[in-house]
Design a protein around this motif. Structure first.
Motif, PDB file in Angstrom:
ATOM      1  N   PRO A  22       0.812  -1.229   0.000  1.00 33.43           N
ATOM      2  CA  PRO A  22       0.000   0.000   0.000  1.00 33.43           C
ATOM      3  C   PRO A  22       0.843   1.275   0.000  1.00 33.43           C
ATOM      4  CG  PRO A  22      -0.980  -1.619   1.461  1.00 33.43           C
ATOM      5  CD  PRO A  22       0.345  -2.178   1.018  1.00 33.43           C
ATOM      6  N   ILE A  80      -6.390   2.039  -6.036  1.00 33.33           N
ATOM      7  CA  ILE A  80      -7.352   0.932  -6.117  1.00 33.33           C
ATOM      8  C   ILE A  80      -6.970  -0.025  -7.238  1.00 33.33           C
ATOM      9  CG2 ILE A  80      -9.760   0.343  -6.638  1.00 33.33           C
ATOM     10  CD1 ILE A  80     -10.532   2.935  -5.095  1.00 33.33           C
ATOM     11  N   THR A  83      -3.744  -1.997  -5.911  1.00 32.96           N
ATOM     12  CA  THR A  83      -3.834  -2.837  -4.709  1.00 32.96           C
ATOM     13  C   THR A  83      -5.186  -3.511  -4.523  1.00 32.96           C
ATOM     14  OG1 THR A  83      -4.575  -1.017  -3.283  1.00 32.96           O
ATOM     15  CG2 THR A  83      -2.177  -1.358  -3.497  1.00 32.96           C
ATOM     16  N   GLN A  85      -7.560  -2.015  -3.061  1.00 31.59           N
ATOM     17  CA  GLN A  85      -8.066  -1.423  -1.818  1.00 31.59           C
ATOM     18  C   GLN A  85      -7.971   0.098  -1.909  1.00 31.59           C
ATOM     19  OE1 GLN A  85      -5.607  -2.989   1.271  1.00 31.59           O
ATOM     20  NE2 GLN A  85      -6.177  -5.107   0.889  1.00 31.59           N
TER      21      GLN A  85
END
Length: 96
Positions: A22, A80, A83, A85
């Motif tokens: 991240p 997004i 990852t 997320q």
């Protein structure tokens, strides 16, 4: 046979790409969002004894800038995409 042997060697050697962490995604996407804020570029000037004066100019225009996309939207969608997320932190963009 050669193709399958190559594929097996590649798999054993770790040729598969791993998704970025991240934090790595945030750094990558911040650069993309900054490019959506304004044109990028640079100017170089140099002198040497063999060829004399040399100059150069470089201007970069991202597709996101040309489309008029919001840099924060670019950042979020990029994270997004990389990852799967939402971002772990807000974008750190330079002030214009």
């Amino acid at each position: 046979m050669r193709v399958s042997a190559f594929a097996m060697m590649c798999a054993l050697a770790g040729c598969a790409t791993t998704p970025p962490t991240p934090e790595e995604a945030a750094q990558i996407c911040e650069k993309r969002a900054q490019a959506a804020q304004a044109p990028t570029g640079g100017v170089t000037v140099g002198v040497n004894s063999e060829t004399g004066l040399s100059t150069g100019i470089e201007i970069g225009l991202s597709a996101d800038l040309l489309r008029g996309r919001d840099p924060l939207e670019v950042y979020e969608s990029c994270v997004i995409d990389l990852t799967g997320q939402p971002p772990i932190r807000p974008a750190r963009l330079r002030a214009l």
